[in-house]
Design a protein around this motif. Structure first.
Motif, PDB file in Angstrom:
ATOM      1  N   PHE A   1      41.689 -38.909  24.063  1.00  0.00           N
ATOM      2  CA  PHE A   1      40.433 -39.224  22.909  1.00  0.00           C
ATOM      3  C   PHE A   1      40.949 -39.486  21.668  1.00  0.00           C
ATOM      4  O   PHE A   1      40.522 -40.144  20.878  1.00  0.00           O
ATOM      5  CB  PHE A   1      39.645 -37.685  23.002  1.00  0.00           C
TER       6      PHE A   1
ATOM      7  N   ASP B   1      39.387 -36.044  15.492  1.00  0.00           N
ATOM      8  CA  ASP B   1      39.606 -34.934  14.264  1.00  0.00           C
ATOM      9  C   ASP B   1      40.641 -34.155  14.612  1.00  0.00           C
ATOM     10  O   ASP B   1      40.484 -33.606  15.895  1.00  0.00           O
ATOM     11  CB  ASP B   1      38.294 -34.429  14.119  1.00  0.00           C
TER      12      ASP B   1
ATOM     13  N   GLU C   1      26.015 -26.649  14.566  1.00  0.00           N
ATOM     14  CA  GLU C   1      26.822 -27.788  15.091  1.00  0.00           C
ATOM     15  C   GLU C   1      27.841 -27.812  13.614  1.00  0.00           C
ATOM     16  O   GLU C   1      29.031 -28.012  13.888  1.00  0.00           O
ATOM     17  CB  GLU C   1      26.175 -28.837  15.275  1.00  0.00           C
ATOM     18  N   LEU C   2      27.346 -27.872  12.576  1.00  0.00           N
ATOM     19  CA  LEU C   2      28.219 -28.007  11.475  1.00  0.00           C
ATOM     20  C   LEU C   2      29.240 -26.840  11.430  1.00  0.00           C
ATOM     21  O   LEU C   2      30.299 -26.792  11.121  1.00  0.00           O
ATOM     22  CB  LEU C   2      27.708 -28.104  10.121  1.00  0.00           C
TER      23      LEU C   2
ATOM     24  N   ASN D   1      38.168 -28.485  21.050  1.00  0.00           N
ATOM     25  CA  ASN D   1      36.947 -28.618  21.967  1.00  0.00           C
ATOM     26  C   ASN D   1      37.774 -28.895  23.399  1.00  0.00           C
ATOM     27  O   ASN D   1      37.203 -28.639  24.464  1.00  0.00           O
ATOM     28  CB  ASN D   1      35.976 -29.629  21.709  1.00  0.00           C
TER      29      ASN D   1
ATOM     30  N   ARG E   1      30.955 -35.816  26.550  1.00  0.00           N
ATOM     31  CA  ARG E   1      32.506 -35.369  26.320  1.00  0.00           C
ATOM     32  C   ARG E   1      32.765 -34.197  27.039  1.00  0.00           C
ATOM     33  O   ARG E   1      33.868 -34.156  27.621  1.00  0.00           O
ATOM     34  CB  ARG E   1      32.735 -35.035  24.888  1.00  0.00           C
ATOM     35  N   MET E   2      31.817 -33.464  27.147  1.00  0.00           N
ATOM     36  CA  MET E   2      32.110 -32.093  27.985  1.00  0.00           C
ATOM     37  C   MET E   2      32.408 -32.472  29.401  1.00  0.00           C
ATOM     38  O   MET E   2      33.316 -31.817  30.088  1.00  0.00           O
ATOM     39  CB  MET E   2      31.201 -31.060  27.781  1.00  0.00           C
TER      40      MET E   2
ATOM     41  N   TRP F   1      33.126 -43.841  20.393  1.00  0.00           N
ATOM     42  CA  TRP F   1      32.414 -42.854  20.396  1.00  0.00           C
ATOM     43  C   TRP F   1      31.813 -42.071  21.620  1.00  0.00           C
ATOM     44  O   TRP F   1      31.680 -43.017  22.571  1.00  0.00           O
ATOM     45  CB  TRP F   1      31.411 -42.896  19.386  1.00  0.00           C
ATOM     46  N   MET F   2      31.519 -40.916  22.093  1.00  0.00           N
ATOM     47  CA  MET F   2      30.894 -40.471  23.074  1.00  0.00           C
ATOM     48  C   MET F   2      29.950 -39.373  22.930  1.00  0.00           C
ATOM     49  O   MET F   2      30.472 -38.393  22.027  1.00  0.00           O
ATOM     50  CB  MET F   2      31.997 -40.004  24.223  1.00  0.00           C
TER      51      MET F   2
ATOM     52  N   ASP G   1      35.929 -40.732  15.768  1.00  0.00           N
ATOM     53  CA  ASP G   1      35.899 -39.509  14.829  1.00  0.00           C
ATOM     54  C   ASP G   1      37.069 -38.600  15.314  1.00  0.00           C
ATOM     55  O   ASP G   1      36.986 -37.433  14.950  1.00  0.00           O
ATOM     56  CB  ASP G   1      34.614 -38.849  15.190  1.00  0.00           C
TER      57      ASP G   1
ATOM     58  N   ARG H   1      25.214 -38.673  14.617  1.00  0.00           N
ATOM     59  CA  ARG H   1      26.428 -39.785  14.711  1.00  0.00           C
ATOM     60  C   ARG H   1      27.152 -39.729  13.326  1.00  0.00           C
ATOM     61  O   ARG H   1      27.359 -40.725  12.981  1.00  0.00           O
ATOM     62  CB  ARG H   1      25.859 -41.147  15.041  1.00  0.00           C
ATOM     63  N   LEU H   2      27.152 -38.565  12.754  1.00  0.00           N
ATOM     64  CA  LEU H   2      27.817 -38.577  11.330  1.00  0.00           C
ATOM     65  C   LEU H   2      29.313 -38.176  11.492  1.00  0.00           C
ATOM     66  O   LEU H   2      30.160 -38.287  10.703  1.00  0.00           O
ATOM     67  CB  LEU H   2      27.132 -37.265  10.663  1.00  0.00           C
TER      68      LEU H   2
ATOM     69  N   ASN I   1      28.112 -35.795  22.955  1.00  0.00           N
ATOM     70  CA  ASN I   1      28.957 -34.566  23.109  1.00  0.00           C
ATOM     71  C   ASN I   1      28.690 -34.032  24.512  1.00  0.00           C
ATOM     72  O   ASN I   1      29.771 -33.575  25.021  1.00  0.00           O
ATOM     73  CB  ASN I   1      28.145 -33.719  22.349  1.00  0.00           C
TER      74      ASN I   1
ATOM     75  N   LEU J   1      31.879 -37.860   8.715  1.00  0.00           N
ATOM     76  CA  LEU J   1      32.600 -36.617   8.366  1.00  0.00           C
ATOM     77  C   LEU J   1      34.112 -36.439   8.361  1.00  0.00           C
ATOM     78  O   LEU J   1      35.013 -35.887   7.611  1.00  0.00           O
ATOM     79  CB  LEU J   1      32.057 -35.377   9.075  1.00  0.00           C
TER      80      LEU J   1
HETATM   81  C1  LIG Z   1      36.396 -32.730  24.967  1.00  0.00           C
HETATM   82  C2  LIG Z   1      35.588 -33.035  23.171  1.00  0.00           C
HETATM   83  C3  LIG Z   1      36.246 -33.680  22.345  1.00  0.00           C
HETATM   84  C4  LIG Z   1      35.731 -33.761  21.049  1.00  0.00           C
HETATM   85  N1  LIG Z   1      36.283 -34.350  19.990  1.00  0.00           N
HETATM   86  C5  LIG Z   1      35.919 -34.418  18.868  1.00  0.00           C
HETATM   87  C6  LIG Z   1      36.435 -35.261  17.694  1.00  0.00           C
HETATM   88  O1  LIG Z   1      37.527 -35.518  17.692  1.00  0.00           O
HETATM   89  N2  LIG Z   1      36.017 -35.252  16.395  1.00  0.00           N
HETATM   90  C7  LIG Z   1      34.628 -34.521  16.211  1.00  0.00           C
HETATM   91  O2  LIG Z   1      34.327 -34.729  15.251  1.00  0.00           O
HETATM   92  N3  LIG Z   1      34.099 -33.764  17.283  1.00  0.00           N
HETATM   93  C8  LIG Z   1      34.393 -33.937  18.450  1.00  0.00           C
HETATM   94  N4  LIG Z   1      33.873 -33.195  19.570  1.00  0.00           N
HETATM   95  C9  LIG Z   1      32.496 -32.416  19.206  1.00  0.00           C
HETATM   96  C10 LIG Z   1      31.351 -33.284  19.101  1.00  0.00           C
HETATM   97  O3  LIG Z   1      31.571 -33.890  20.651  1.00  0.00           O
HETATM   98  C11 LIG Z   1      31.290 -34.298  18.204  1.00  0.00           C
HETATM   99  O4  LIG Z   1      31.203 -33.580  16.978  1.00  0.00           O
HETATM  100  C12 LIG Z   1      29.545 -34.968  18.369  1.00  0.00           C
HETATM  101  O5  LIG Z   1      29.523 -35.565  19.570  1.00  0.00           O
HETATM  102  C13 LIG Z   1      29.602 -36.009  17.213  1.00  0.00           C
HETATM  103  O6  LIG Z   1      28.324 -36.443  17.168  1.00  0.00           O
HETATM  104  P1  LIG Z   1      27.088 -36.417  16.197  1.00  0.00           P
HETATM  105  O7  LIG Z   1      27.923 -36.534  14.892  1.00  0.00           O
HETATM  106  O8  LIG Z   1      26.051 -37.006  16.433  1.00  0.00           O
HETATM  107  O9  LIG Z   1      26.913 -34.693  16.342  1.00  0.00           O
HETATM  108  P2  LIG Z   1      25.603 -33.873  15.711  1.00  0.00           P
HETATM  109  O10 LIG Z   1      25.266 -33.306  17.053  1.00  0.00           O
HETATM  110  O11 LIG Z   1      24.776 -34.639  14.856  1.00  0.00           O
HETATM  111  O12 LIG Z   1      26.486 -32.573  14.729  1.00  0.00           O
HETATM  112  C14 LIG Z   1      26.627 -32.919  13.276  1.00  0.00           C
HETATM  113  C15 LIG Z   1      28.061 -32.563  13.184  1.00  0.00           C
HETATM  114  O13 LIG Z   1      28.571 -31.550  13.738  1.00  0.00           O
HETATM  115  C16 LIG Z   1      30.045 -31.498  13.977  1.00  0.00           C
HETATM  116  N5  LIG Z   1      29.934 -31.181  15.420  1.00  0.00           N
HETATM  117  C17 LIG Z   1      28.869 -31.096  16.341  1.00  0.00           C
HETATM  118  N6  LIG Z   1      29.266 -30.662  17.730  1.00  0.00           N
HETATM  119  C18 LIG Z   1      30.619 -29.970  17.434  1.00  0.00           C
HETATM  120  C19 LIG Z   1      31.616 -29.460  18.248  1.00  0.00           C
HETATM  121  N7  LIG Z   1      31.404 -29.095  19.465  1.00  0.00           N
HETATM  122  N8  LIG Z   1      32.607 -28.917  17.759  1.00  0.00           N
HETATM  123  C20 LIG Z   1      33.039 -29.235  16.311  1.00  0.00           C
HETATM  124  N9  LIG Z   1      32.172 -29.910  15.616  1.00  0.00           N
HETATM  125  C21 LIG Z   1      31.191 -30.366  15.993  1.00  0.00           C
HETATM  126  C22 LIG Z   1      30.356 -32.940  13.855  1.00  0.00           C
HETATM  127  O14 LIG Z   1      30.899 -32.991  12.570  1.00  0.00           O
HETATM  128  C23 LIG Z   1      29.131 -33.491  13.796  1.00  0.00           C
HETATM  129  O15 LIG Z   1      29.082 -34.696  13.221  1.00  0.00           O
HETATM  130  C24 LIG Z   1      34.412 -32.922  20.778  1.00  0.00           C
HETATM  131  C25 LIG Z   1      33.677 -32.508  21.840  1.00  0.00           C
HETATM  132  C26 LIG Z   1      34.243 -32.394  23.168  1.00  0.00           C
HETATM  133  C27 LIG Z   1      33.753 -31.686  24.252  1.00  0.00           C
END
Ligand SMILES: Cc1cc2nc3c(=O)[nH]c(=O)nc-3n(C[C@H](O)[C@H](O)[C@H](O)COP(=O)(O)OP(=O)(O)OC[C@H]3O[C@@H](n4cnc5c(N)ncnc54)[C@H](O)[C@@H]3O)c2cc1C
Length: 464
Positions: free
Chosen positions: A361, A369, A271-272, A376, A339-340, A333-334, A367, A237-238, A336, A242
């Protein structure tokens, strides 16, 4: 006394801030400024949830700067005009910032750099928000990568990301007047829908560190499988932290630098890597949010907007889709995986143009971005780089059975279904329509029919 200006943008932090570090090394007072720029051409206006976040993040940063003896200056207007005025007011002889990578942002920054140099000011930009500069990682033939795996392999073969910089122990700022943050009206009013966001998040550098420590303190053990389950807090959930640069990817990387080479650590780092990949895509394709990355999708026949309102409100009759859309609305937030699934439902089952979902979104995610969101969406739609093949249509029932088998996530966000047992994944199959799920909508479309309709539309595009 001479001072330096540090122009903050998507880097709302004091630690690991190379622009700030460079300014402090000059030994002069530092004017830390954030410019709310709604005038420079082409900049995408922030959505509602991101505006809420920005307000609180600036508030937190202002408090931090004051605690160190300095100040955060807030100004609204075109960045060029604001910075020119500030140079005159403060007598600054240097302007520093951390780089951003969107097309219009780069154009603004390039204009300011030329102006500053013409004025005889020191002007410099720094790498702070990406581990690898987009132009640094290239294929053997010298272009950008179009597929994630070789891109990330090349990143991992490049020199390892630098160590993060320390936060300054003290700040001194010239007396540049600041505007009133409240007068920027970044917070929602009439109605104020931000209660769920405030209950979920702590914007700012401190909040970012709390998340990181909470997550990485346990060595990311279990991440690879827990991240797939929306009913548990299995990911970091960073993302909003970020997004606003309250924490840098270098700081996150550092937490794992000495972690054992487990599958969990490998997956988290990758994922980063996806974030890096998305930004690299945006850098080379500045219109990623509006144009199909694969131009053959320009000929795709979308169906219109039927079902859009139900999708936005979480009333499609498919529990996983509805839970996700309600999580988004309530918390900004949703998960991942969801989101898919929700994106696939919009683009494939409702056959609504991915840009419509991307905009929703953009407005509702904390977040949101400029690179990750469109990249995505295009990945799900099949029009993007290294995209999911078009025929991969997420089935929301199969997805919730697999990743939320006990229905915890569904129950949390769709309380009408809380009284159901195993039927929670397919409430329309309940014989008794007056029972606990009464009031929950019937499915707005048939998954099988709409799947076939999507595949036909895809075939027409390919053959047409
Ligand atoms: C339709 C759709 C829209 C999305 N829109 C965004 C958005 O606007 N902003 C956003 O940050 N992410 C987006 N994502 C990617 C992803 O869903 C989120 O980054 C993730 O859910 C954030 O949760 P987390 O910080 O717990 O991720 P973690 O699993 O802890 O991952 C760490 C970091 O890696 C990056 N990351 C992880 N997955 C992805 C990914 N698929 N693509 C790019 N970076 C990723 C993020 O910065 C995330 O904080 C989207 C995904 C989908 C399918």
């Amino acid at each position: 006394m001479v001072s330096s200006i540090v122009w903050l943008r998507d880097d709302l932090r004091l630690a690991d801030n190379p622009a700030l570090d460079a300014a402090l090394q000059r030994g002069n007072p530092v004017c830390l400024v954030y410019v709310l720029d709604e005038e420079s051409p082409g900049l995408r206006p922030l959505g509602g949830a991101a505006s809420w976040w920005l307000h609180h993040s600036l508030e937190a940063l202002g408090r931090q700067a004051e605690a160190l003896g300095g100040a955060l200056t807030l100004r609204r207007g075109g960045a060029a005009a604001v910075l020119q005025a500030l140079v005159e007011e403060t007598g600054a002889d240097a302007v520093f910032w951390n780089r951003r990578y969107g097309g219009p942002e780069r154009a603004v920054d390039a204009g300011i750099k030329s102006w500053a140099e013409e004025q005889g000011l020191a002007a410099a930009s720094f790498q702070a928000n990406l581990l690898f500069e987009p132009w640094q990682i290239q294929t053997g033939s010298g272009g950008p990568y179009k597929v994630f795996s070789p891109f990330w392999r090349a990143c991992l073969e490049a020199p390892e990301p630098r160590k993060p910089l320390e936060a300054p122990p003290a700040l001194s700022s010239p007396g540049a007047g600041s505007e009133d943050l409240a007068a920027w009206h970044l917070l929602p009013r009439d109605p104020d829908w931000s209660g769920g966001l405030a209950a979920t998040w702590q914007p700012g550098e401190q909040g970012a560190w709390a998340r990181l420590e909470d997550f990485a303190g346990g060595g990311v053990e279990g991440y690879a499988s827990a991240r797939e389950r929306p009913g548990v807090e299995g990911s970091s959930r960073l993302s909003p932290h970020l997004r606003f640069g309250e924490i840098s990817p270098f700081q996150v990387w550092e937490e794992l630098r000495h972690a054992p080479e487990t599958e969990d650590a490998r997956v988290f780092r990758s994922e980063l890597g996806w974030r890096e990949f998305c930004w690299q895509l945006l850098y080379f394709n500045p219109q990623l949010a509006t144009r199909n990355y694969r131009p053959e999708f320009d000929g795709f026949s979308w169906a219109g907007r039927q079902g859009l309102a139900a999708w936005k409100r979480g009333r499609t009759g498919y529990p996983l889709v509805d839970a996700g859309m309600r999580q988004l609305w309530q918390t900004g937030w949703m998960h991942n995986r969801v989101r898919m699934a929700t994106a696939s439902f919009l683009v494939k089952n409702l056959l609504i143009d991915w840009r419509v979902g991307e905009s929703w979104f953009w407005d509702t995610l904390v977040d949101a971005d400029a690179a990750n969101n469109p990249a995505n969406w295009q990945w799900v739609a099949g029009s993007g780089a290294d995209a999911s093949p078009y025929f991969r249509i997420f089935n929301p029932v199969t997805q919730s059975r697999k990743f939320d088998a006990a229905g915890d996530y569904l129950r949390r966000y769709v309380p009408e279904l809380a009284g159901l047992g195993k039927q929670i994944h397919e409430p329309w199959k309940l014989a008794d329509k007056t029972g606990p799920a009464a009031g929950y909508p019937e499915p707005i479309v048939d998954l099988g029919d709409t799947r076939r309709r999507a595949l036909d539309a895809y075939d027409r595009m390919k053959n047409g």
